[in-house]
Design an enzyme around this catalytic site. Sequence first.
Site, mmCIF file in Angstrom:
data_model
loop_
_atom_site.group_PDB
_atom_site.id
_atom_site.type_symbol
_atom_site.label_atom_id
_atom_site.label_comp_id
_atom_site.label_asym_id
_atom_site.label_seq_id
_atom_site.Cartn_x
_atom_site.Cartn_y
_atom_site.Cartn_z
ATOM 1 N N SER A 97 -10.903 6.041 1.127
ATOM 2 C CA SER A 97 -11.106 7.331 1.786
ATOM 3 C C SER A 97 -9.932 8.287 1.616
ATOM 4 O O SER A 97 -10.068 9.474 1.894
ATOM 5 C CB SER A 97 -11.370 7.126 3.287
ATOM 6 O OG SER A 97 -10.248 6.548 3.930
ATOM 7 N N HIS A 136 -5.589 8.236 7.576
ATOM 8 C CA HIS A 136 -6.150 9.535 7.213
ATOM 9 C C HIS A 136 -5.113 10.631 7.399
ATOM 10 O O HIS A 136 -4.047 10.412 7.973
ATOM 11 C CB HIS A 136 -7.407 9.840 8.038
ATOM 12 C CG HIS A 136 -8.638 9.171 7.506
ATOM 13 N ND1 HIS A 136 -9.862 9.237 8.130
ATOM 14 C CD2 HIS A 136 -8.848 8.407 6.393
ATOM 15 C CE1 HIS A 136 -10.748 8.549 7.448
ATOM 16 N NE2 HIS A 136 -10.155 8.026 6.395
ATOM 17 N N ASP A 163 -13.061 13.459 10.893
ATOM 18 C CA ASP A 163 -13.250 12.139 11.499
ATOM 19 C C ASP A 163 -13.980 12.152 12.836
ATOM 20 O O ASP A 163 -14.058 11.100 13.495
ATOM 21 C CB ASP A 163 -11.886 11.452 11.672
ATOM 22 C CG ASP A 163 -11.297 11.006 10.344
ATOM 23 O OD1 ASP A 163 -12.053 10.950 9.360
ATOM 24 O OD2 ASP A 163 -10.084 10.719 10.302
#
Length: 220
Positions: A97, A136, A163
């Site tokens: 990701s 992230h 998110d």
Amino acid sequence: GGTPCDKEEAGKKDVRRRTLRFFRFKFFLLVFFPPLETRNMSVFREIAEELRGMSIRTFLSQVLGLGLIVTSAFMIWKSLILATGSESPVVVVLSGSMEPAFQRGDILFLHNGEKEVESGDIVVFNLDGRDIPIVHRVLRTHERREDGELDILTKGDNNYKDDRVLYDPGQEWIHKGNLLGRAVGYLPYAGMATIIMNDYPIVKYCLIGFLALLVVTSKD
């Protein structure tokens, strides 16, 4: 997108694909590298003979040595926690990701100081009900006027949406209490062994057991 049923079915297919890949690899070793399998069995026989010929005193001494190694590793880990302020100062990227910034298998080094995170920082955070931390990037921050708490919105570089789809229903931000730390360095692909052990837990248990036997039966 996709329904929960679609995601569950996709997850089952992924597990079946990984299992099939593992057995194909094992078959490949047996067919093309039989001497390798023979050497492995020979190593285990030698270890078994060492254990049978070892006195109780020697065995206890070796077990004590193993305990000292484990204790030393634990103390080093705790020292890293104190130095970085993060309860998990080293993490492995488990998904894609964050590509292309980080690849699956990269090791990240974290620091969790007093400085507030900013947009663009790469952070590792926990969510309630999830055992595995998420790596992230901070997409946006917002400081509340009433209490000064910092609201943080994150997103994976390789994801289409932020998110909020991962947060709990109704949750729009994460906060400092969710953060394990900010990424301050990394080693590319150095955590691939962790990926393999995460995908195939049997490999992890076999490796730990094998290393423990080597230490216990060591003649040094």
